[in-house]
Design an enzyme around this catalytic site. Structure first.
Site, PDB file in Angstrom:
ATOM      1  CB  SER A  62      -1.026   0.249   1.174  1.00 39.45           C
ATOM      2  OG  SER A  62      -0.047   0.223   2.388  1.00 39.45           O
ATOM      3  CE  LYS A  63       0.203   6.965  -1.978  1.00 40.02           C
ATOM      4  NZ  LYS A  63       0.923   7.250  -3.176  1.00 40.02           N
ATOM      5  NE  ARG A  64       0.888   0.050   5.995  1.00 44.64           N
ATOM      6  CZ  ARG A  64       1.801  -1.038   6.416  1.00 44.64           C
ATOM      7  NH1 ARG A  64       3.050  -0.858   6.810  1.00 44.64           N
ATOM      8  NH2 ARG A  64       1.282  -2.321   6.444  1.00 44.64           N
TER       9      ARG A  64
END
Ligand code: GLU
Length: 488
Positions: A249-251
């Site tokens: 994911s984005k993180r």
């Protein structure tokens, strides 16, 4: 003729996992001389994001994943947007209803929810209990105007076996498949229903998609069977996980193709990296163009376990591409980054020369542009440690002044690496110092940095006039007692 497809929902941008799925599907088709189709699955209007279809297609094209048929170019088996095939979906639904293979279900969401909760309380999995399965055709509810969905009549016993080209046979108990919904109350088909009609209508021979859809496949197989369609072959490719084995994911950094582009990852490097997310070439080679991968790609070399995303490896790969691609290609790719920095590269050193000078040390196009900045923008600040180390000697201003004079007197047509190296050597021995004692302060004066490309290469690219000017400016600052050199 092999025909594969990539079927994105236009609900966002193209992410690593989707791009990798599209790539494998594309490579498979091309390996067998077949066709690759893009179909946009836009049936779920609530999830649509404006502009997403175009963005997805742009990202695919940037990676060199080119479709033979799709919503923009059309083709003989359209429409290529799922929503445009609605009447066909509804027609097949009506056929199943009429044949008694599907039925109307009037259960309300509240009723279904209550059953689900009751089962949950008993520790049972959610399940549709078949309440409407056996309503007789003359039941008054049918004409009551009550909203209904259509459900497929799934066999109450037996198993459905998915013969997966990657995972082998995977068996599903029909009992757990439920009488799933094929048409929603608003008359639109569900994914599991529409996808079957679309794949069949588009003559898709191999459905290659992400592993997360494996559990949908038995349902789709039951739809194929109910409609009397012949089955395609299925291949489910393993997930792409984050380094900590959680969902990517984005993180974990950039995950969308557009973001990689903005960071300065070359499409050639990104697509090469994506190939290796779950597949390897028979001879173990790591560097490949899409064309080369087409020749080598087979599903038996797709790994069964999840692939793990590694940003460092992607950047490493990008660095290799920056080093090895023709200068002209890298130049074009880096141009927008250089321009973003407000650099007017049309004047002063040539952009090609800058690329050649700096690319050895860059991981991204952003790095490369940043590393070239000093060629067009004279430093306004100087490395703090470097100033302490290289500008503190009492003789440094005089040495740099002598260097400026010496370099200023070199014939303009001798402004190249070897002559410059010789000039530094001669001057160092005249001043009775080590060459390094000239090189370090000179680098700092010209670039503001203590590290960077080889000094003589750098000076050669920077040019005679600019080099002398920068040296003289620093000398003036050093000689001005009241002036503190600005540092960073
Ligand atoms: N629209 C589905 C998705 O984006 C496609 C699944 C499939 O390939 O069948 O996940």
């Amino acid at each position: 003729m092999v025909r594969t497809r990539y079927a994105p929902s236009p609900s966002g941008t193209l992410h690593v996992g989707g791009a990798r799925t599209a790539l494998f599907s594309y490579l498979f088709a091309k390996h067998y001389g077949g066709q690759f189709v893009v179909r946009v699955e836009d049936t779920d209007q609530t999830r649509l994001v404006a502009g997403s279809e175009e963005a997805l297609m742009r990202s695919l094209a940037a990676l060199g994943i080119l479709w033979d048929e799709g919503p923009d170019v059309g083709g003989p088996f359209g429409p290529y947007r799922q929503s445009e095939r609605l009447s066909q979906h509804q027609q097949y639904a009506a056929q199943l209803l009429q044949q008694g293979k599907a039925y109307r279900c009037y259960c309300t969401p509240e009723e279904l929810d209550a059953t689900r909760k009751a089962r949950q309380a008993e520790g049972l999995p959610p399940r549709y209990m078949g309440t409407c399965r056996n309503l007789s055709s003359d039941d008054p509810i049918h004409g009551s105007g009550k909203p209904y969905v259509l459900r497929l009549k799934v066999p109450l016993s037996g198993v459905t076996v998915v013969d997966d080209l990657i995972r082998g046979q995977v068996t599903f108990d029909n009992k757990i498949l439920d009488d799933f919904v094929i048409v929603k109350t608003n008359g639109t088909p569900t994914y599991n229903f529409a996808v079957v009609i679309d794949d069949w209508a588009m003559r898709i021979t191999h459905v290659i998609r992400a592993e997360e859809h494996l559990s949908n496949t038995p349902k789709q197989m039951l739809v194929y069977e109910a409609l009397g369609f012949s089955l395609p072959k299925f291949a489910h490719i393993p997930m792409v996980l984050a380094p900590d084995h959680t969902k990517l994911s984005k993180r974990h950094g950039a995950t969308a193709v557009e973001e990689y582009q903005a960071q300065g990852i070359l499409p050639q490097a990104l697509v090469n990296y994506l190939m290796l997310l779950g597949w390897s070439a028979p001879d173990g080679r790591e560097f490949m163009t899409v064309k080369e991968a087409e020749n080598l790609f087979t599903l038996d070399r797709v790994q069964h376990t999840a692939a793990v995303y590694d940003q460092k490896k992607l950047e490493w790969m990008n660095a290799q591409y920056l080093k090895q691609l023709p200068i002209s290609v890298v130049k074009e790719a880096v141009k927008p980054f250089v321009e973003q920095m407000g650099i007017n590269w049309g004047q002063g050193p040539r952009l090609e020369s800058g690329v050649e000078l700096v690319r050895e040390r860059a991981h991204t196009l952003k790095d490369l542009a940043e590393g070239m900045r000093f060629l067009w923008q004279s430093p306004t600040q100087y490395d703090d440690k470097g100033v302490g180390k290289h500008f503190s000697h009492p003789e440094v201003a005089r040495r740099l002044q002598t260097l400026a004079t010496t370099l200023g007197e070199l014939p303009a047509d001798k402004w190249e690496h070897d002559t410059l190296a010789a000039a530094f050597d001669t001057l160092a021995s005249q001043l009775e110092i080590k060459r390094a004692e000239l090189i370090h302060p000179c680098r700092l004066a010209l670039t503001g940095q203590t590290v960077g490309p080889g000094l003589f290469e750098l000076v050669a690219v920077l040019g005679q006039q600019e080099t002398v000017t920068r040296l003289v400016n620093v000398v003036a600052m050093l000689q001005d007692e009241g002036h503190k050199i600005p540092t960073f």
